[in-house]
Write a protein that holds these residues in place. Structure first.
Motif, PDB file in Angstrom:
ATOM      1  N   GLY A 124       0.778  -1.229   0.000  1.00  0.00           N
ATOM      2  CA  GLY A 124       0.000   0.000   0.000  1.00  0.00           C
ATOM      3  C   GLY A 124       0.809   1.277   0.000  1.00  0.00           C
ATOM      4  O   GLY A 124       0.260   2.349   0.219  1.00  0.00           O
ATOM      5  N   TYR A 125       2.103   1.180  -0.212  1.00  0.00           N
ATOM      6  CA  TYR A 125       2.945   2.376  -0.258  1.00  0.00           C
ATOM      7  C   TYR A 125       3.979   2.169  -1.346  1.00  0.00           C
ATOM      8  O   TYR A 125       4.661   1.144  -1.373  1.00  0.00           O
ATOM      9  CB  TYR A 125       3.620   2.616   1.098  1.00  0.00           C
ATOM     10  CG  TYR A 125       4.365   3.924   1.181  1.00  0.00           C
ATOM     11  CD1 TYR A 125       3.676   5.115   1.331  1.00  0.00           C
ATOM     12  CD2 TYR A 125       5.747   3.961   1.087  1.00  0.00           C
ATOM     13  CE1 TYR A 125       4.347   6.327   1.403  1.00  0.00           C
ATOM     14  CE2 TYR A 125       6.431   5.168   1.160  1.00  0.00           C
ATOM     15  CZ  TYR A 125       5.724   6.345   1.321  1.00  0.00           C
ATOM     16  OH  TYR A 125       6.397   7.533   1.388  1.00  0.00           O
ATOM     17  N   GLU A 126       4.108   3.142  -2.225  1.00  0.00           N
ATOM     18  CA  GLU A 126       4.990   3.005  -3.388  1.00  0.00           C
ATOM     19  C   GLU A 126       6.428   3.460  -3.127  1.00  0.00           C
ATOM     20  O   GLU A 126       7.336   3.072  -3.831  1.00  0.00           O
ATOM     21  CB  GLU A 126       4.415   3.804  -4.575  1.00  0.00           C
ATOM     22  CG  GLU A 126       3.072   3.279  -5.052  1.00  0.00           C
ATOM     23  CD  GLU A 126       3.131   1.829  -5.520  1.00  0.00           C
ATOM     24  OE1 GLU A 126       4.111   1.451  -6.182  1.00  0.00           O
ATOM     25  OE2 GLU A 126       2.190   1.084  -5.184  1.00  0.00           O
ATOM     26  N   GLY A 127       6.649   4.269  -2.105  1.00  0.00           N
ATOM     27  CA  GLY A 127       7.988   4.791  -1.834  1.00  0.00           C
ATOM     28  C   GLY A 127       8.863   3.796  -1.097  1.00  0.00           C
ATOM     29  O   GLY A 127       8.512   2.631  -0.899  1.00  0.00           O
ATOM     30  N   THR A 128      10.023   4.262  -0.684  1.00  0.00           N
ATOM     31  CA  THR A 128      10.971   3.445   0.058  1.00  0.00           C
ATOM     32  C   THR A 128      10.554   3.358   1.522  1.00  0.00           C
ATOM     33  O   THR A 128      10.266   4.364   2.164  1.00  0.00           O
ATOM     34  CB  THR A 128      12.388   4.043  -0.040  1.00  0.00           C
ATOM     35  OG1 THR A 128      12.742   4.174  -1.415  1.00  0.00           O
ATOM     36  CG2 THR A 128      13.407   3.185   0.670  1.00  0.00           C
ATOM     37  N   ALA A 148      10.882   6.591   3.868  1.00  0.00           N
ATOM     38  CA  ALA A 148      12.102   7.377   3.713  1.00  0.00           C
ATOM     39  C   ALA A 148      11.791   8.822   3.314  1.00  0.00           C
ATOM     40  O   ALA A 148      12.569   9.727   3.596  1.00  0.00           O
ATOM     41  CB  ALA A 148      13.015   6.734   2.674  1.00  0.00           C
ATOM     42  N   GLU A 149      10.646   9.049   2.705  1.00  0.00           N
ATOM     43  CA  GLU A 149      10.268  10.387   2.271  1.00  0.00           C
ATOM     44  C   GLU A 149       9.795  11.220   3.459  1.00  0.00           C
ATOM     45  O   GLU A 149       9.263  10.685   4.430  1.00  0.00           O
ATOM     46  CB  GLU A 149       9.147  10.307   1.211  1.00  0.00           C
ATOM     47  CG  GLU A 149       9.595   9.706  -0.116  1.00  0.00           C
ATOM     48  CD  GLU A 149       9.770   8.181  -0.071  1.00  0.00           C
ATOM     49  OE1 GLU A 149      10.626   7.677  -0.811  1.00  0.00           O
ATOM     50  OE2 GLU A 149       9.070   7.521   0.705  1.00  0.00           O
ATOM     51  N   THR A 150       9.969  12.536   3.365  1.00  0.00           N
ATOM     52  CA  THR A 150       9.639  13.411   4.490  1.00  0.00           C
ATOM     53  C   THR A 150       8.148  13.475   4.791  1.00  0.00           C
ATOM     54  O   THR A 150       7.753  13.729   5.920  1.00  0.00           O
ATOM     55  CB  THR A 150      10.156  14.844   4.239  1.00  0.00           C
ATOM     56  OG1 THR A 150       9.608  15.314   3.014  1.00  0.00           O
ATOM     57  CG2 THR A 150      11.661  14.873   4.197  1.00  0.00           C
ATOM     58  N   ASN A 151       7.300  13.245   3.818  1.00  0.00           N
ATOM     59  CA  ASN A 151       5.852  13.294   4.053  1.00  0.00           C
ATOM     60  C   ASN A 151       5.275  11.903   4.264  1.00  0.00           C
ATOM     61  O   ASN A 151       4.101  11.679   4.031  1.00  0.00           O
ATOM     62  CB  ASN A 151       5.145  14.000   2.897  1.00  0.00           C
ATOM     63  CG  ASN A 151       5.344  13.269   1.581  1.00  0.00           C
ATOM     64  OD1 ASN A 151       6.201  12.400   1.466  1.00  0.00           O
ATOM     65  ND2 ASN A 151       4.563  13.628   0.580  1.00  0.00           N
ATOM     66  N   GLY A 152       6.097  10.984   4.722  1.00  0.00           N
ATOM     67  CA  GLY A 152       5.699   9.588   4.870  1.00  0.00           C
ATOM     68  C   GLY A 152       5.033   9.284   6.194  1.00  0.00           C
ATOM     69  O   GLY A 152       4.195  10.033   6.675  1.00  0.00           O
TER      70      GLY A 152
END
Length: 159
Positions: A124-128, A148-152
């Motif tokens: 359900g999450y595409e980022g790292t 890993a992204e700041t808005n995660g």
């Protein structure tokens, strides 16, 4: 013959105390728990081993207990010092640890190892997504799963 007299004020006082006690018992009986009970945290800690974490394989197996699959090589391995006094941010992070049955406050001013792994099966999450594991003397004392992204996001080890 024994005679005991009560004033109206005394009767009123005991009436208020009994009414308050009845209200408290009703609240305890019908209000659901908002946080996991101590028994639930103990069951989780008994089912999951936080001890004897001395090698990379042990850390990977530890994360696997929660259902996480990670890359075999950590993306980062470093030492960090738990602050002596927790600021607002670290206090919130320790509250996250407490919710998963851990607590960093006994380790204040201690130097611990932090291992960071890339999670490969986060749905359900595409980022790292990263898994951080804090180890002190071969025991996991804290950690998290985070984007890993700041808005995660950030949460405990449980899925």
């Amino acid at each position: 013959m024994f005679i005991y007299s009560m004033r109206a004020g005394t009767i009123r006082f005991f009436g208020v105390v009994l009414l308050a006690l009845a209200a408290l018992i009703t609240l305890v009986a019908f209000v659901p728990e908002l946080e996991p009970s101590a028994a639930a945290l103990n069951e989780q800690s008994e089912a999951v081993s936080f001890e004897k974490i001395s090698s990379n394989e042990d850390r990977i197996a530890f994360l696997a207990q929660f259902g996480w699959q990670v890359d075999a090589t950590p993306t980062e391995s470093t030492t960090v010092t738990i602050p002596r006094e927790f600021d607002k941010v670290f206090g919130a992070y320790n509250e996250l640890q407490r919710k998963q049955g851990l607590d960093l406050s006994p380790y204040s001013a201690k130097t611990v190892e932090r291992y960071t792994y890339t999670v490969t099966n986060y749905e359900g999450y595409e980022g790292t997504v990263l898994a951080n594991v804090l180890v002190y003397r071969n025991r996991v004392i804290g950690g998290d799963i985070c984007a890993a992204e700041t808005n995660g996001f950030i949460h405990g080890f449980s899925k």
